[in-house]
Design a protein around this motif. Structure first.
Motif, PDB file in Angstrom:
ATOM      1  N   LEU A 122      45.551  15.256  53.955  1.00 57.33           N
ATOM      2  CA  LEU A 122      44.567  14.828  54.959  1.00 57.33           C
ATOM      3  C   LEU A 122      44.648  15.699  56.198  1.00 57.33           C
ATOM      4  O   LEU A 122      43.627  16.041  56.810  1.00 57.33           O
ATOM      5  N   VAL A 123      45.859  16.075  56.589  1.00 59.06           N
ATOM      6  CA  VAL A 123      46.036  16.961  57.740  1.00 59.06           C
ATOM      7  C   VAL A 123      45.323  18.287  57.491  1.00 59.06           C
ATOM      8  O   VAL A 123      44.633  18.816  58.377  1.00 59.06           O
ATOM      9  N   LEU A 124      45.465  18.831  56.279  1.00 60.26           N
ATOM     10  CA  LEU A 124      44.805  20.092  55.946  1.00 60.26           C
ATOM     11  C   LEU A 124      43.283  19.964  56.087  1.00 60.26           C
ATOM     12  O   LEU A 124      42.614  20.862  56.590  1.00 60.26           O
ATOM     13  N   GLU A 125      42.755  18.835  55.651  1.00 58.95           N
ATOM     14  CA  GLU A 125      41.311  18.621  55.722  1.00 58.95           C
ATOM     15  C   GLU A 125      40.838  18.541  57.178  1.00 58.95           C
ATOM     16  O   GLU A 125      39.777  19.062  57.526  1.00 58.95           O
ATOM     17  N   ASN A 145      43.301  23.672  52.182  1.00 59.40           N
ATOM     18  CA  ASN A 145      41.914  23.292  52.389  1.00 59.40           C
ATOM     19  C   ASN A 145      41.037  24.444  51.882  1.00 59.40           C
ATOM     20  O   ASN A 145      41.566  25.489  51.480  1.00 59.40           O
ATOM     21  N   PRO A 146      39.717  24.292  51.836  1.00 60.47           N
ATOM     22  CA  PRO A 146      38.887  25.332  51.209  1.00 60.47           C
ATOM     23  C   PRO A 146      39.119  26.734  51.763  1.00 60.47           C
ATOM     24  O   PRO A 146      39.279  27.697  51.006  1.00 60.47           O
ATOM     25  N   GLN A 289      34.598  23.643  47.229  1.00 63.58           N
ATOM     26  CA  GLN A 289      35.172  22.439  47.802  1.00 63.58           C
ATOM     27  C   GLN A 289      36.160  21.809  46.832  1.00 63.58           C
ATOM     28  O   GLN A 289      36.033  21.936  45.613  1.00 63.58           O
ATOM     29  N   PRO A 290      37.202  21.102  47.348  1.00 65.70           N
ATOM     30  CA  PRO A 290      38.144  20.414  46.468  1.00 65.70           C
ATOM     31  C   PRO A 290      37.428  19.423  45.569  1.00 65.70           C
ATOM     32  O   PRO A 290      36.389  18.865  45.926  1.00 65.70           O
ATOM     33  N   ALA A 291      37.981  19.208  44.376  1.00 64.70           N
ATOM     34  CA  ALA A 291      37.374  18.275  43.430  1.00 64.70           C
ATOM     35  C   ALA A 291      37.204  16.903  44.056  1.00 64.70           C
ATOM     36  O   ALA A 291      38.100  16.393  44.732  1.00 64.70           O
TER      37      ALA A 291
END
Length: 304
Positions: A122-125, A145-146, A289-291
């Motif tokens: 979540l921090v990465l996002e 993240n992406p 984007q992440p799955a």
């Protein structure tokens, strides 16, 4: 690496390798020695020169370098550090190697878990559009993240279990183009980080496997590994020549993640309103984007 160790002297061997590497890379001029005009067959300092500078017998120093003396006193370590002009990080590494030599055991602990805590993802996002990722002690890419993955052009072509920043720098065909003139600086930092970790835990499976692969496949890695540098260059900014978004210069930061087995958080930033920030934003918007996540949408008036 493990083959060089023995159950009684493995830690001493690593200590000796570090001393020998630093000795051969320290010139007499650097330590104030005057040498004659004759040919010197030894690169750097001779063993007897270093022993004299550190105030110890040549026999004792030779035992240290050959891994036969595994319990040097703190005063001996400090004297060697002064004689070799070690910086604070190298001095600390010397102490850690000596401590390990004194308590060396042939059984190495298992590699640390590759699991990344959910809240870190979540921090990465929340760091978007800044490229960010979590890496292991051996520089395996564990979460991102992406932009954190897309920044390393072509890395997404490799299976997730093979995504390692050191492996990318030395073995991926896109790495030299991506880093350009910064490539030599980047790879020196990679090798220094691995060398420092391997010196403390040279039999760790995650480290020996990676180092063995790179020694076999990359002459550039082998040459830098032999130097035994444990401190990388201090440059903060890196310039990326990215095939999708062009050239961008970003400031990087790596932080230890508290309560994890050697995991670190890496993040790149750029000043808002600059072309570098616009390119960074475009990279985030166009990266896969992440799955399970929707495509990111640009706000009205945003760059890209």
């Amino acid at each position: 690496m493990a083959s060089e160790q023995s159950s009684s002297g493995g830690g001493g061997m690593e200590l000796g390798q570090f001393l020998r590497a630093r000795r051969t890379q320290t010139s007499p001029d650097q330590v104030g020695l005057t040498v004659g005009s004759g040919l010197r067959r030894t690169p750097g300092l001779r063993r007897e020169e270093l022993a004299t500078l550190a105030g110890m017998s040549i026999d004792y120093y030779v035992r240290l370098e050959r891994g036969k003396e595994t319990r040097p006193s703190p005063s001996v370590l400090d004297a060697l550090a002064r004689a070799l002009r070690l910086d604070d990080a190298e001095h600390q590494h010397l102490r850690e190697l000596a401590a390990r030599a004194a308590r060396y055991a042939p059984e190495s602990p298992p590699p640390p878990s590759r699991t990344v805590r959910p809240h870190l993802k979540l921090v990465l996002e929340t760091m978007r559009p800044n490229p960010a990722y979590v890496i292991s002690r051996s520089m395996d890419l564990l979460a991102w993240n992406p932009g954190g993955l897309a920044l390393y052009a072509g890395l997404d072509e490799w299976p997730a279990t093979q995504r390692n920043l050191a492996r990318y720098c030395f073995l991926h065909p896109a790495a030299r183009t991506l880093y350009g003139d910064d490539w030599a600086y980047v790879v020196r930092g990679c090798v220094a980080r691995l060398r420092a970790q391997a010196g403390i835990d040279p039999d760790a499976p995650d480290l020996t496997s990676l180092v063995g692969e790179l020694l076999l496949k990359s002459p550039d890695f082998a040459k830098l590994w032999e130097r035994y540098d444990v401190v990388g260059p201090g440059k903060i900014q890196k310039t990326f020549h990215h095939p999708q978004v062009g050239t961008l210069t970003l400031s990087g930061q790596s932080l230890h993640i508290e309560g994890t087995p050697g995991q670190r958080l890496g993040v790149y930033t750029a000043e808002p309103g600059t072309p570098d920030h616009d390119a960074m934003l475009l990279l985030d918007l166009t990266a896969p984007q992440p799955a399970g996540q929707p495509e990111a949408k640009a706000e009205p008036g945003s760059a890209g």
